[in-house]
Structures are given as structure tokens and as C-alpha cells.
Scaffold this motif. Sequence first.
Motif, PDB file in Angstrom:
ATOM      1  N   ASP A 150      27.828  28.729  64.630  1.00 21.93           N
ATOM      2  CA  ASP A 150      29.136  28.797  63.731  1.00 21.93           C
ATOM      3  C   ASP A 150      28.723  29.027  62.272  1.00 21.93           C
ATOM      4  OD1 ASP A 150      28.618  26.246  62.425  1.00 21.93           O
ATOM      5  OD2 ASP A 150      30.043  25.457  63.827  1.00 21.93           O
ATOM      6  N   ALA A 151      29.603  29.434  61.510  1.00 16.21           N
ATOM      7  CA  ALA A 151      29.462  29.791  59.979  1.00 16.21           C
ATOM      8  C   ALA A 151      29.009  28.797  59.140  1.00 16.21           C
ATOM      9  CB  ALA A 151      30.933  30.385  59.331  1.00 16.21           C
ATOM     10  N   ASP A 197      31.453  43.872  40.311  1.00 21.12           N
ATOM     11  CA  ASP A 197      32.243  43.817  41.752  1.00 21.12           C
ATOM     12  C   ASP A 197      31.409  43.212  42.792  1.00 21.12           C
ATOM     13  OD1 ASP A 197      30.349  45.778  41.615  1.00 21.12           O
ATOM     14  OD2 ASP A 197      31.557  47.273  42.769  1.00 21.12           O
ATOM     15  N   VAL A 198      30.325  42.083  42.196  1.00 27.61           N
ATOM     16  CA  VAL A 198      29.700  41.558  43.366  1.00 27.61           C
ATOM     17  C   VAL A 198      30.042  40.137  43.226  1.00 27.61           C
ATOM     18  CG1 VAL A 198      27.178  41.121  43.993  1.00 27.61           C
ATOM     19  CG2 VAL A 198      27.674  43.377  42.854  1.00 27.61           C
ATOM     20  N   LYS A 199      31.034  39.695  44.344  1.00 23.68           N
ATOM     21  CA  LYS A 199      31.201  38.353  44.451  1.00 23.68           C
ATOM     22  C   LYS A 199      30.253  37.293  44.705  1.00 23.68           C
ATOM     23  CE  LYS A 199      35.770  39.831  46.082  1.00 23.68           C
ATOM     24  NZ  LYS A 199      36.781  39.644  47.297  1.00 23.68           N
ATOM     25  N   PHE A 200      29.278  37.502  45.317  1.00 22.50           N
ATOM     26  CA  PHE A 200      28.637  36.406  45.711  1.00 22.50           C
ATOM     27  C   PHE A 200      27.029  36.674  45.508  1.00 22.50           C
ATOM     28  CE2 PHE A 200      32.081  36.880  48.838  1.00 22.50           C
ATOM     29  CZ  PHE A 200      32.747  35.630  48.552  1.00 22.50           C
ATOM     30  N   GLY A 201      26.602  37.741  44.549  1.00 24.18           N
ATOM     31  CA  GLY A 201      25.286  37.739  44.133  1.00 24.18           C
ATOM     32  C   GLY A 201      24.233  38.570  44.822  1.00 24.18           C
ATOM     33  N   PHE A 202      22.995  38.457  44.683  1.00 28.29           N
ATOM     34  CA  PHE A 202      21.893  39.089  45.028  1.00 28.29           C
ATOM     35  C   PHE A 202      20.994  38.456  46.056  1.00 28.29           C
ATOM     36  CE2 PHE A 202      23.892  40.223  41.152  1.00 28.29           C
ATOM     37  CZ  PHE A 202      23.959  41.551  41.251  1.00 28.29           C
ATOM     38  N   THR A 226      15.362  35.369  43.729  1.00 28.64           N
ATOM     39  CA  THR A 226      16.728  35.071  43.804  1.00 28.64           C
ATOM     40  C   THR A 226      16.770  33.746  44.025  1.00 28.64           C
ATOM     41  OG1 THR A 226      16.703  35.593  46.318  1.00 28.64           O
ATOM     42  CG2 THR A 226      17.312  37.403  44.523  1.00 28.64           C
ATOM     43  N   ALA A 227      17.927  33.024  43.529  1.00 30.82           N
ATOM     44  CA  ALA A 227      17.992  31.607  43.659  1.00 30.82           C
ATOM     45  C   ALA A 227      19.567  31.587  43.675  1.00 30.82           C
ATOM     46  CB  ALA A 227      17.295  30.859  42.613  1.00 30.82           C
ATOM     47  N   PHE A 228      19.976  30.587  44.844  1.00 28.87           N
ATOM     48  CA  PHE A 228      21.469  30.239  44.694  1.00 28.87           C
ATOM     49  C   PHE A 228      21.923  29.114  43.711  1.00 28.87           C
ATOM     50  CE2 PHE A 228      20.985  31.291  49.339  1.00 28.87           C
ATOM     51  CZ  PHE A 228      21.500  32.471  49.195  1.00 28.87           C
ATOM     52  N   ASP A 229      22.987  29.240  43.042  1.00 25.92           N
ATOM     53  CA  ASP A 229      23.313  28.128  42.026  1.00 25.92           C
ATOM     54  C   ASP A 229      24.068  27.028  42.500  1.00 25.92           C
ATOM     55  OD1 ASP A 229      26.007  29.148  42.640  1.00 25.92           O
ATOM     56  OD2 ASP A 229      26.062  30.266  40.544  1.00 25.92           O
ATOM     57  N   GLY A 230      24.474  27.108  43.965  1.00 26.13           N
ATOM     58  CA  GLY A 230      25.039  26.130  44.790  1.00 26.13           C
ATOM     59  C   GLY A 230      26.726  25.992  44.162  1.00 26.13           C
ATOM     60  N   LYS A 231      26.980  26.688  43.572  1.00 29.09           N
ATOM     61  CA  LYS A 231      28.391  26.673  43.134  1.00 29.09           C
ATOM     62  C   LYS A 231      29.412  27.386  43.996  1.00 29.09           C
ATOM     63  CE  LYS A 231      26.864  26.407  38.518  1.00 29.09           C
ATOM     64  NZ  LYS A 231      27.012  27.171  37.040  1.00 29.09           N
ATOM     65  N   ASN A 232      30.042  26.693  45.083  1.00 30.50           N
ATOM     66  CA  ASN A 232      30.929  27.231  46.018  1.00 30.50           C
ATOM     67  C   ASN A 232      31.953  26.340  46.027  1.00 30.50           C
ATOM     68  OD1 ASN A 232      31.767  28.690  47.947  1.00 30.50           O
ATOM     69  ND2 ASN A 232      30.204  28.143  49.589  1.00 30.50           N
ATOM     70  N   PRO A 233      33.085  26.337  45.353  1.00 28.41           N
ATOM     71  CA  PRO A 233      34.287  25.123  45.362  1.00 28.41           C
ATOM     72  C   PRO A 233      34.972  25.709  46.416  1.00 28.41           C
ATOM     73  CG  PRO A 233      34.198  26.494  43.408  1.00 28.41           C
ATOM     74  CD  PRO A 233      32.898  26.793  43.987  1.00 28.41           C
ATOM     75  N   ASP A 234      35.387  26.934  46.809  1.00 25.94           N
ATOM     76  CA  ASP A 234      36.078  27.249  47.864  1.00 25.94           C
ATOM     77  C   ASP A 234      35.626  27.112  49.198  1.00 25.94           C
ATOM     78  OD1 ASP A 234      37.987  27.885  45.982  1.00 25.94           O
ATOM     79  OD2 ASP A 234      37.350  29.772  45.479  1.00 25.94           O
ATOM     80  N   LYS A 235      34.330  26.794  49.169  1.00 28.23           N
ATOM     81  CA  LYS A 235      33.725  26.640  50.577  1.00 28.23           C
ATOM     82  C   LYS A 235      33.648  27.948  51.334  1.00 28.23           C
ATOM     83  CE  LYS A 235      32.816  22.328  49.801  1.00 28.23           C
ATOM     84  NZ  LYS A 235      31.485  21.818  49.319  1.00 28.23           N
ATOM     85  N   VAL A 236      33.267  29.105  50.575  1.00 28.60           N
ATOM     86  CA  VAL A 236      33.303  30.408  51.517  1.00 28.60           C
ATOM     87  C   VAL A 236      32.132  30.353  52.286  1.00 28.60           C
ATOM     88  CG1 VAL A 236      33.134  32.838  51.166  1.00 28.60           C
ATOM     89  CG2 VAL A 236      34.437  31.278  49.416  1.00 28.60           C
ATOM     90  N   GLU A 237      32.639  30.549  53.596  1.00 28.79           N
ATOM     91  CA  GLU A 237      31.359  30.756  54.672  1.00 28.79           C
ATOM     92  C   GLU A 237      30.531  32.040  54.627  1.00 28.79           C
ATOM     93  OE1 GLU A 237      33.650  29.925  58.223  1.00 28.79           O
ATOM     94  OE2 GLU A 237      33.461  27.805  58.052  1.00 28.79           O
ATOM     95  N   PRO A 238      29.243  31.929  54.931  1.00 30.65           N
ATOM     96  CA  PRO A 238      28.560  30.877  55.920  1.00 30.65           C
ATOM     97  C   PRO A 238      28.103  30.205  54.492  1.00 30.65           C
ATOM     98  CG  PRO A 238      27.213  32.668  55.612  1.00 30.65           C
ATOM     99  CD  PRO A 238      28.434  33.407  54.982  1.00 30.65           C
ATOM    100  N   LEU A 239      27.982  28.884  54.872  1.00 32.71           N
ATOM    101  CA  LEU A 239      27.606  27.624  53.844  1.00 32.71           C
ATOM    102  C   LEU A 239      25.983  27.667  53.568  1.00 32.71           C
ATOM    103  CD1 LEU A 239      30.059  24.878  54.749  1.00 32.71           C
ATOM    104  CD2 LEU A 239      30.105  26.652  53.052  1.00 32.71           C
ATOM    105  N   TRP A 240      25.274  28.566  54.433  1.00 30.89           N
ATOM    106  CA  TRP A 240      23.959  28.567  54.318  1.00 30.89           C
ATOM    107  C   TRP A 240      23.539  29.337  53.108  1.00 30.89           C
ATOM    108  CZ3 TRP A 240      25.426  30.503  59.291  1.00 30.89           C
ATOM    109  CH2 TRP A 240      25.321  31.576  59.604  1.00 30.89           C
ATOM    110  N   HIS A 241      24.640  30.018  52.657  1.00 28.00           N
ATOM    111  CA  HIS A 241      24.333  31.007  51.513  1.00 28.00           C
ATOM    112  C   HIS A 241      25.324  30.538  50.374  1.00 28.00           C
ATOM    113  CE1 HIS A 241      23.935  35.021  49.337  1.00 28.00           C
ATOM    114  NE2 HIS A 241      24.776  34.383  48.691  1.00 28.00           N
TER     115      HIS A 241
END
Length: 366
Positions: free
Chosen positions: A219-220, A50-55, A336-351
Motif C-alpha cells: 500500500d501507499a 510548480d514542483v510540489k514535492f522536489g527532486f 538529493t535529500a528529503f527534508d522530512g516535512k510532510n504535515p499533510d501526510k501526502v502518500e507515498p510516505l516512503w518519499h
Amino acid sequence: MRYMLSSVFILFCCMFYMQQGFTQVPTARLEFVSLYPKPVIDQAHPDAADVKFGFEGGTAHKVAGTYYLFTTEIFDTPKTAAVRLAVWKSRNGITFKKHSVIVSTNRDWNDTTNRMSPWSPMAVFDTERNVWSVFHVGYRRKSNSTNVFNMSGRIFRYDSKVKGIRGIGGPYVEGGWLDIDKKPDWFEGPGEIVSFYPYKIGKEWWGFYGANSVPNHVDAVGNVNPNAKNIFYAALVKSQGILTDKWVRQSQLNPVLIDPEFVENSVVTKIHDSLYINLYDGANKHEISYACSKDGIHWGKEQLIEIPDAPLDIKHTRTPLCLIREKDGLYSIYFTAFDGKNPDKVEPLWHNGYGKVWRMIVRLTE
């Protein structure tokens, strides 16, 4: 002549460090040994369904042979606002199970009590009270912000109900807000205090806190005045007594210019009486940032642990959680590290992408 040239060189080095705000030459190095080939926690973990965007953010400890990982779970939208603080456990340091949740968002995006977005749980053992304390930043939306992603912070504390070092697993109960002097320094912007980590120097409690110059109106996507530079500062505070007493900004030492542009979420580890190491988020791509100190107060410049041949799932490293002593001079670093996969461009884009938890092994050399 040789003596004169050596003296000139030493003087030049001292002047360079003074100009950069560094008061100590680095005394130790952390050298990359290995990276576990896959994340220890990611979206494929059954306890993260149930964790949509990670840690992101937090700390980790090893107590009586068990690893305890405290982290922020970004579980829903609005991303970075719908979060909770969780405790994960592992016997071998690789296979983790979710143990408990300390606190979750109140989902009130107009909240003014700093309960909207709990973030970055920092667990430390309070030797005087014989309990574990978890400090975290609690966010509220900045007063003039047009979105819920631009927030101001205040530090809150939870305490373990179980006494002793083995009480690290909780459960945790509310302790109260950090009592800090009301004299913000010149570098502290409308974000107020965005991170806090206390540590012991002898019998005294010191701490790093984070602040930044990010303005109210962002902004976001993260667009700001192109002529403005957003700096994330690190600074020192000192308790007037025990961990739960009033804390005082050490303005004569601040800001601590380990890195003159970005220092966030410091985690300080005392190696021995003459070596302290501060691991922190340095806004890197494939590196972990750290700095060394002989006394825990005066710090050398930033050093980097480079991850060679980083996996594709590490688009950008984010926050180191610990420096845990293992055998034979080796240490574990969870980060922690971001995988950079955000095809829907869910904001905020700095995460950007899913935040996964990785484990690295390093060697300390002095």
C-alpha cells in the motif's frame, strides 16, 4: 611465527570478503571536505515554483566549464507518479537555471506501456555514435497493485540531436527501449528493472541495473508482509557491442553484494584505468554510499561518506548524482535529500518531505 600470523590474518580477510560476496578490498576513499550551506535547488528556486514535492535521482556532468544536472521533478500528485525529467545548467556549480524538459508523465495511471512515470535520467556520452544518451526507467503500475505508487520498470533511451560532447544540453529525441536478454535472475521481483547506468571498460560497455524483491501488494504507506524482507539488488549487464546493442545479464557475477540489503541508482565514474567508483543510494540518513573497483567488474564492499553536523533540511540523504573532478584532487557530489516535512501526510510516505538538491565537496585518497 610473525609470518604465520600474518598469513593467517590475510587468509581470514580473504575468507571474510568471499563470504560477503566481495571480491576486492577497497582501494580508495572519498573523504568529506565541505557541504554547501544550503540546497542548490529547492522549493524557493523560481524555476521550481510548480514542483510540489522536489527532486530525486539522475546524474550530473561538467562539460566545457558548465554543469549539467539531469533530475526527476516530482511536480504533482499522485506523488512519485506525476513526474518529469528535466535538465538544469550552472556556470559556477551553485546557481542553477532550468534548461529544458526531456519527457513528462502521460498521466495514464492504468498505462501498460511504461510511460506513466519516467524516473532517474542517467546521461552518458556515447563515443561510437558521438551523441549524449539519457537512459531512464519508465514505470507502469504493477498488474496486481492497489495503488499507483507500486510500479514495474523498463529502461528507455533519449539521444541528443546535437552531435559531440557539447551536445549535452540537448534537445533530446526518443531513442528506444533497452534491448536486454529475457532471462530475469532469481533476485529480480515484480518491479523488474528499476535503474540502469552504462559505463565504458576499455572498448566494452558494461552497466549496473537495479532490481528488488518488493511484492505486488504494497500500500501507499509501504506496509508489506512483516515476515518478508525487501532487498534492493545491484547487478551487472554487458553489451554485445555498442551502447545501443543487446545487453546480457552477467549472472555469474550477480547480484553484486556491495551492500547486501539496499543498492539503487548506481552512477559509475572511471577515475583511471585501475580505479572505478560507484556512488549509489544506500538508504542512509546522513551518509553517501559508494564502492570501489580496480577493473569496473569486481567490487569492494560499501563505504560511507558521513556528513558531519548535517543541516536539519537533510532528514535523509537519497541519491548521489555524480562524482565530478575539480581541482587539487577534489570532487563535487550533487545529491538529493528529503527534508522530512510532510504535515499533510501526502502518500507515498516512503518519499517523505521535499526532495532538495545539495552539493558536497570530497577528496579522493588512494
